[in-house]
Design a protein around this motif. Structure first.
Motif, short mmCIF file in Angstrom:
data_model
loop_
_atom_site.label_atom_id
_atom_site.label_comp_id
_atom_site.label_asym_id
_atom_site.label_seq_id
_atom_site.Cartn_x
_atom_site.Cartn_y
_atom_site.Cartn_z
N LEU A 75 0.67 -1.33 -0.15
CA LEU A 75 0.03 0.02 0.11
C LEU A 75 0.81 1.13 -0.02
N VAL A 76 2.07 1.08 0.57
CA VAL A 76 2.86 2.45 0.68
C VAL A 76 3.11 2.56 -0.85
N GLN A 77 3.62 1.76 -1.45
CA GLN A 77 4.05 1.64 -2.82
C GLN A 77 3.07 2.29 -3.79
N THR A 78 1.67 2.42 -3.11
CA THR A 78 0.50 3.11 -4.31
C THR A 78 0.67 4.47 -4.29
N CYS A 79 1.24 5.04 -3.07
CA CYS A 79 1.09 6.36 -2.74
C CYS A 79 2.69 6.89 -2.10
N PRO A 80 3.70 6.57 -2.47
CA PRO A 80 4.80 6.87 -1.79
C PRO A 80 5.26 8.28 -1.24
N ASN A 81 4.96 9.14 -2.18
CA ASN A 81 5.38 10.55 -1.82
C ASN A 81 4.32 11.19 -0.88
N VAL A 82 3.01 10.71 -0.87
CA VAL A 82 1.88 11.19 0.12
C VAL A 82 2.23 10.55 1.47
#
Length: 102
Positions: free
Chosen positions: A54-61
């Motif tokens: 899940l972190v990889q779906t929105c790493p910047n956020v």
């Protein structure tokens, strides 16, 4: 103060539930961001556990929230899909935060 889980699979959720940690299963970037926003506004949540996938779906956020927010603490956890390279992920976060390659 409680833990809360954002997971990409039911197995991780069930395992955490056995330890008394509630959470949700989400898959899409939009779902992740909505669940994260909701969890961050629950007063008694101190730590949000979020799976690597899940972190990889929105790493910047998530990286920005980790650096900016004091509470709750956001912690990435590996799951059955995650790699064992969690140390490399931690190095990347620290490098980004301090601006020096480790």
């Amino acid at each position: 103060m409680k833990f809360y889980l954002l997971s990409d699979n039911i197995d991780t959720q069930m395992g955490m539930r056995l330890a008394g940690i509630e959470g949700v299963v989400v898959h899409e970037r939009r779902e992740v961001l909505e669940a994260l926003e909701k969890a961050m506004h629950i007063e008694d949540i101190a730590v949000i556990l979020i799976t690597t996938k899940l972190v990889q779906t929105c790493p910047n956020v998530i990286s920005e929230l980790k650096l900016r927010q004091k509470k709750p603490l956001i912690v990435e956890i590996p799951d059955r899909h995650g790699s064992t390279d969690i140390g490399e992920v931690m190095d990347a976060y620290v490098s980004e935060a301090i601006g020096v390659k480790l």
